[in-house]
Write a protein that holds these residues in place. Structure first.
Motif, PDB file in Angstrom:
ATOM      1  N   LYS A 121       0.829  -1.208   0.000  1.00  0.00           N
ATOM      2  CA  LYS A 121       0.000   0.000   0.000  1.00  0.00           C
ATOM      3  C   LYS A 121       0.865   1.260   0.000  1.00  0.00           C
ATOM      4  N   LYS A 122       1.924   1.255   0.805  1.00  0.00           N
ATOM      5  CA  LYS A 122       2.822   2.414   0.832  1.00  0.00           C
ATOM      6  C   LYS A 122       3.484   2.626  -0.526  1.00  0.00           C
ATOM      7  N   LEU A 123       3.909   1.546  -1.167  1.00  0.00           N
ATOM      8  CA  LEU A 123       4.562   1.662  -2.476  1.00  0.00           C
ATOM      9  C   LEU A 123       3.604   2.253  -3.505  1.00  0.00           C
ATOM     10  N   VAL A 124       2.418   1.699  -3.587  1.00  0.00           N
ATOM     11  CA  VAL A 124       1.464   2.150  -4.602  1.00  0.00           C
ATOM     12  C   VAL A 124       1.013   3.586  -4.329  1.00  0.00           C
ATOM     13  N   ASP A 125       0.731   3.908  -3.072  1.00  0.00           N
ATOM     14  CA  ASP A 125       0.319   5.275  -2.747  1.00  0.00           C
ATOM     15  C   ASP A 125       1.398   6.279  -3.135  1.00  0.00           C
ATOM     16  N   TRP A 165       1.424   2.480 -10.934  1.00  0.00           N
ATOM     17  CA  TRP A 165       1.352   1.175 -10.313  1.00  0.00           C
ATOM     18  C   TRP A 165      -0.026   0.958  -9.669  1.00  0.00           C
ATOM     19  N   THR A 166      -0.385  -0.322  -9.539  1.00  0.00           N
ATOM     20  CA  THR A 166      -1.578  -0.708  -8.789  1.00  0.00           C
ATOM     21  C   THR A 166      -1.219  -1.835  -7.826  1.00  0.00           C
ATOM     22  N   SER A 189      15.844   5.198 -10.075  1.00  0.00           N
ATOM     23  CA  SER A 189      14.976   6.322 -10.435  1.00  0.00           C
ATOM     24  C   SER A 189      15.193   7.532  -9.543  1.00  0.00           C
ATOM     25  N   THR A 190      16.010   7.396  -8.492  1.00  0.00           N
ATOM     26  CA  THR A 190      16.207   8.360  -7.394  1.00  0.00           C
ATOM     27  C   THR A 190      14.913   8.603  -6.602  1.00  0.00           C
ATOM     28  N   PHE A 191      13.905   7.772  -6.842  1.00  0.00           N
ATOM     29  CA  PHE A 191      12.612   7.930  -6.165  1.00  0.00           C
ATOM     30  C   PHE A 191      12.481   6.877  -5.066  1.00  0.00           C
ATOM     31  N   VAL A 192      12.341   7.332  -3.830  1.00  0.00           N
ATOM     32  CA  VAL A 192      12.117   6.456  -2.684  1.00  0.00           C
ATOM     33  C   VAL A 192      10.645   6.531  -2.303  1.00  0.00           C
ATOM     34  N   ALA A 193      10.010   5.381  -2.162  1.00  0.00           N
ATOM     35  CA  ALA A 193       8.610   5.327  -1.748  1.00  0.00           C
ATOM     36  C   ALA A 193       8.523   5.637  -0.260  1.00  0.00           C
ATOM     37  N   ASP A 194       7.794   6.671   0.081  1.00  0.00           N
ATOM     38  CA  ASP A 194       7.706   7.166   1.445  1.00  0.00           C
ATOM     39  C   ASP A 194       7.300   6.062   2.423  1.00  0.00           C
ATOM     40  N   GLY A 195       8.034   5.969   3.520  1.00  0.00           N
ATOM     41  CA  GLY A 195       7.712   5.022   4.576  1.00  0.00           C
ATOM     42  C   GLY A 195       8.234   3.621   4.381  1.00  0.00           C
ATOM     43  N   THR A 196       8.910   3.366   3.235  1.00  0.00           N
ATOM     44  CA  THR A 196       9.413   2.014   2.954  1.00  0.00           C
ATOM     45  C   THR A 196      10.933   1.930   2.947  1.00  0.00           C
ATOM     46  N   GLY A 197      11.614   3.036   2.694  1.00  0.00           N
ATOM     47  CA  GLY A 197      13.059   3.007   2.495  1.00  0.00           C
ATOM     48  C   GLY A 197      13.473   2.370   1.191  1.00  0.00           C
ATOM     49  N   VAL A 198      12.496   2.035   0.325  1.00  0.00           N
ATOM     50  CA  VAL A 198      12.778   1.314  -0.918  1.00  0.00           C
ATOM     51  C   VAL A 198      13.031   2.312  -2.045  1.00  0.00           C
ATOM     52  N   LEU A 199      14.235   2.269  -2.589  1.00  0.00           N
ATOM     53  CA  LEU A 199      14.603   3.067  -3.756  1.00  0.00           C
ATOM     54  C   LEU A 199      14.178   2.297  -4.997  1.00  0.00           C
TER      55      LEU A 199
END
Length: 570
Positions: A242-246, A255-256, A406-416
């Protein structure tokens, strides 16, 4: 041009009528090298970061095998080397199981989301939009690495996932970044600043961490803990999903939750090729690397390279590279979406025909095969090699594509997140960031895996075995090829990783040369043959483990071009 086309058509007609002795869908034969039943009795690991190598040995000490150690190494690299790989990316792995002498290929490559739209990657004038292809959420494919780590634990490891991920979780609590990571953050700072979660992770207090400063990654530690506790559902559904998709959708991505829930690891049959008494086990599509390496070796098998001076040896190798990369561009893609003429490309008869087109003392201009333009290859991926005490082997190449993905980190996941969408042929016959061309075979489609150059390989000879691979964009293929040749010529692990490199990828029609690779006599001879030589800074980060079955000793080495890796035996 007409002559070149004529021999290609003749070869195609001839080869399509032959049997596919090297077809990728043929079951991999058992390896029959007599000494292989022997146990090494100790283990070797070579990776791009000392903390990752030590994490692998920590898991081996807990009773794990090479596959458990691979989980520890990969997950630790996600924490300490995010510029090259991580949970937001994917990997490809060639595995060898000592008990039954069986090999398998694990495809944890990223996939395109269902809503992928090629128009998102075009400028108004129809040219490629490098920003949407390389930066931000639209550039990211659905990650495969978390599922790949779970697959390794479930099907090949001895330990629970909680044990194999424990080192990475602990290290995420605090470690000192190396200069490569700090330099990557400084290089990409303007892009990192575009995304608040990225800036929060990589730019504490507004700047890259200082040398020697302790860096903490609590969000990624939590994501790893959920993966360890719940397996696939800890990443691809629930809180993390959910964090990734949001995060992706709020930033303009597509993404879905279904995209994540639908991701699956694929087991595939490796490509195998015999060359001078050595069996090379390597990557099938959607990697282009194994096909290209096999095609090059098949061409070279008609020559005795050991009897040639350096200039003529390089000439033959470059001509084989040129032809293999041309086929790479035209034919290869995701095997679940594209029918490829692998019987032809891997056939020794096809190689015979290509060999006849090589002039002994003259370069073949790539324009005779087809014209194009391309740019320099890049260097951002990672590879590690493992042999355990029982003789199990792992070659894994993992990536987020370009530096810091992508230099984009999904908020709350630490996943780049990765920027692997650029590895599709977003605009047919236009080069991607690594200068590689592509056709409709590698065009983006929902759920499709983008073509890769990753070439994790295992080489089994009469009395020595090597696990080998490297990062390096399109140069991965030629690095691994040259490393295999250096190993077959008798090099030890340190000699193989230090071997001076050269590269040709069909377009641009230039031989890229590492300083010191050629002496003046060789350079002059190659120039006289018609080659354009272009020197560039050293490239690659090869990691190799070699098992000498005559002495039952292991030898592990990390590329001396970088100071952060560690090859270790214990």
């Amino acid at each position: 041009m007409k002559l070149a086309l004529r021999w290609q058509v003749l070869l195609l007609g001839f080869v399509l009528g032959t049997s596919g002795a090297f077809a990728a869908d043929t079951p991999t034969p058992s390896i029959q090298a007599a000494p292989l039943a022997q146990r090494p009795g100790h283990a070797g690991i070579a990776s791009a970061n000392a903390l990752a190598t030590e994490a692998g040995f920590e898991v081996l000490a807990k009773g794990g095998n090479a596959f458990d150690a691979a989980i520890a190494v990969a997950s630790t690299l996600s924490v300490v080397e995010p510029e090259s790989s991580g949970l937001g990316g994917g990997f490809m792995a060639t595995l060898y199981m000592a008990a039954d002498k069986h090999s398998v290929f694990i495809d944890a490559r990223e996939t395109a989301p269902a809503a992928v739209n090629p128009k998102d990657y075009l400028n108004p004038d129809g040219t490629p939009n490098r920003d949407t292809a390389l930066k931000g959420p639209l550039s990211a494919g659905i990650p495969g690495e978390p599922a790949g780590l779970v697959w390794l634990a479930k099907h090949y490891g001895k330990l629970p996932l909680t044990a194999s991920l424990a080192p990475a979780i602990r290290i995420a609590g605090g470690f000192k970044p190396d200069e490569r990571l700090l330099g990557s953050i400084r290089e990409e700072q303007k892009n990192i600043e575009r995304w608040p979660a990225s800036a929060a992770k990589f730019l504490p207090n507004g700047n890259a961490p200082a040398q020697g400063e302790i860096w903490h990654d609590p969000d990624q530690a939590h994501t790893l803990e959920l993966l360890a506790k719940y397996g696939d559902s800890g990443f691809y559904s629930g809180e993390t999903a959910k964090k990734l998709v949001d995060a992706v959708r709020q930033a303009g991505g597509d993404w879905t939750l279904k995209d994540l829930a639908s991701y699956r690891v694929k087991e595939r049959t490796p490509i195998t090729v015999d060359y001078r008494g050595y069996k090379i086990i390597t990557a099938p599509p959607p990697s282009s690397g194994g096909v290209a390496i096999a095609e090059i070796l098949n061409i070279l098998s008609g020559f005795d390279l050991t009897k040639l001076d350096q200039a003529h040896r390089v000439h033959l190798v470059v001509e084989a590279m040129r032809r293999a990369f041309r086929d790479h561009n035209d034919y290869l893609g995701d095997p679940d979406f594209v029918k490829m003429p692998l019987d032809m490309l891997l056939s020794p008869y096809y190689a015979d025909g290509l060999r006849q087109t090589i002039v002994p003392d003259k370069a073949t201009p790539s324009s005779m095969l087809a014209p194009s333009n391309a740019s320099d290859p890049g260097m951002h991926t990672t590879h590690f090699s493992i042999i355990d005490a029982d003789g199990n082997m792992v070659a894994i190449t993992a990536t987020v594509n370009y530096v810091l993905g992508s230099t984009f980190v999904a908020d709350g996941t630490g996943v780049l997140l990765n920027d692997e969408m650029d590895d599709f042929a977003l605009v047919p016959n236009k080069p991607n960031v690594y200068g590689l061309l592509g056709s409709k075979a590698n065009a983006p489609e929902p759920g499709k895996r983008m073509l890769s150059s990753m070439s994790p390989s295992i080489v089994i000879g009469p009395d020595r075995t090597a696990v080998i691979g490297s990062p390096g964009g399109s140069t991965i293929i030629t690095q691994v090829l040259e490393g295999i040749l250096a190993f077959i010529d008798g090099g030890d692990a340190h000699q193989v990783v230090a071997h001076k490199r050269f590269h040709h990828q069909y377009m641009p029609d230039v031989v890229t040369v590492e300083p010191g690779a050629f002496d003046a006599t060789t350079s002059d001879a190659l120039t006289h043959m018609g080659y354009t030589l272009k020197q560039r800074e050293p490239w690659g980060f090869m990691n190799v483990v070699i098992w000498d079955r005559r002495t039952n000793k292991l030898d592990a080495a990390s590329d001396p071009r970088r100071q952060d890796g560690l090859g270790k035996v214990q």
